[in-house]
Design a protein around this motif. Structure first.
Motif, short mmCIF file in Angstrom:
data_model
loop_
_atom_site.label_atom_id
_atom_site.label_comp_id
_atom_site.label_asym_id
_atom_site.label_seq_id
_atom_site.Cartn_x
_atom_site.Cartn_y
_atom_site.Cartn_z
N CYS A 1 6.40 -3.32 9.32
CA CYS A 1 5.61 -2.88 8.17
C CYS A 1 4.13 -2.79 8.58
O CYS A 1 3.63 -3.69 9.25
CB CYS A 1 5.79 -3.91 7.06
SG CYS A 1 4.86 -3.60 5.58
N PRO A 2 3.44 -1.70 8.22
CA PRO A 2 2.04 -1.54 8.64
C PRO A 2 1.11 -2.65 8.13
O PRO A 2 0.06 -2.87 8.71
CB PRO A 2 1.62 -0.19 8.06
CG PRO A 2 2.75 0.32 7.26
CD PRO A 2 3.92 -0.57 7.45
N PRO B 1 0.35 -10.90 4.36
CA PRO B 1 0.51 -12.35 4.21
C PRO B 1 -0.85 -13.06 4.06
O PRO B 1 -0.98 -14.00 3.29
CB PRO B 1 1.22 -12.78 5.50
CG PRO B 1 1.90 -11.54 5.97
CD PRO B 1 1.02 -10.40 5.56
N LYS B 2 -1.85 -12.59 4.79
CA LYS B 2 -3.20 -13.18 4.70
C LYS B 2 -3.78 -12.96 3.30
O LYS B 2 -4.38 -13.86 2.71
CB LYS B 2 -4.09 -12.55 5.77
CG LYS B 2 -5.54 -12.96 5.70
CD LYS B 2 -5.87 -14.01 6.73
CE LYS B 2 -7.34 -14.39 6.72
NZ LYS B 2 -7.69 -15.40 5.75
N GLU B 3 -3.58 -11.76 2.75
CA GLU B 3 -4.07 -11.48 1.40
C GLU B 3 -3.38 -12.39 0.38
O GLU B 3 -4.03 -12.93 -0.52
CB GLU B 3 -3.81 -10.00 1.04
CG GLU B 3 -4.35 -9.63 -0.32
CD GLU B 3 -4.08 -8.19 -0.72
OE1 GLU B 3 -4.39 -7.86 -1.87
OE2 GLU B 3 -3.55 -7.40 0.10
N PRO C 1 0.79 -1.23 0.00
CA PRO C 1 0.00 0.00 0.00
C PRO C 1 0.83 1.29 0.00
O PRO C 1 0.34 2.32 -0.41
CB PRO C 1 -0.84 -0.10 1.27
CG PRO C 1 -0.23 -1.17 2.09
CD PRO C 1 0.58 -2.05 1.18
N GLU C 2 2.07 1.19 0.42
CA GLU C 2 2.91 2.39 0.49
C GLU C 2 3.68 2.63 -0.80
O GLU C 2 4.21 3.71 -1.02
CB GLU C 2 3.89 2.28 1.66
CG GLU C 2 3.17 2.21 3.00
CD GLU C 2 4.12 2.00 4.15
OE1 GLU C 2 5.28 1.61 3.93
OE2 GLU C 2 3.69 2.23 5.29
N ILE C 3 3.80 1.61 -1.63
CA ILE C 3 4.61 1.71 -2.84
C ILE C 3 3.75 1.22 -4.00
O ILE C 3 3.19 0.13 -3.93
CB ILE C 3 5.88 0.83 -2.72
CG1 ILE C 3 6.63 1.14 -1.43
CG2 ILE C 3 6.79 1.02 -3.92
CD1 ILE C 3 7.70 0.15 -1.07
N PRO C 4 3.63 1.99 -5.08
CA PRO C 4 2.73 1.61 -6.18
C PRO C 4 3.30 0.52 -7.10
O PRO C 4 3.27 0.63 -8.31
CB PRO C 4 2.54 2.93 -6.93
CG PRO C 4 3.83 3.65 -6.73
CD PRO C 4 4.28 3.28 -5.34
#
Length: 108
Positions: free
Chosen positions: A59-60, A66-68, A25-28
């Motif tokens: 990491c937020p 990992p679940k995703e 989410p922090e890096i596109p």
């Protein structure tokens, strides 16, 4: 035997395609191009184990990413089960990113 190898190879390619749909989410850039996926193992029972890392230990998305990954890989028809193992050995660095990711982030 050759058919099994082909199926495993085909499944591996499908897994990589799925991994490329998951983004930090922090890096596109997707997690595969970022170099967060260290290894993908597929056994003869079509059970998948993914060895991955995160950009940092705190990491937020350490709880959700990992679940995703697990859920998206499990959603593939050929996959019986999937497990994600997080490792920080070796620690992630920008050197693990693909040329495509570096280009996307203006690092080239």
């Amino acid at each position: 035997m050759a058919e099994e190898t082909l199926n495993t190879e085909e499944l591996g390619e499908k897994i990589v395609r799925v991994l490329k749909t998951i983004f930090d989410p922090e890096i596109p850039v997707d997690i595969y191009e970022l170099g967060l996926i260290y290894d993908v193992f597929v056994n003869e029972d079509d059970e998948v184990k993914i060895l991955m890392t995160l950009t940092t230990p705190n990491c937020p998305v350490a709880e959700t990413l990992p679940k995703e990954v697990e859920d998206k890989v499990k959603s593939l028809k050929m996959v019986k089960d999937a497990e994600v193992e997080i490792t920080f050995d070796p620690p992630w660095s920008q050197d693990l990113m693909s040329e495509e990711a570096k280009l996307e982030l203006g690092m080239l």
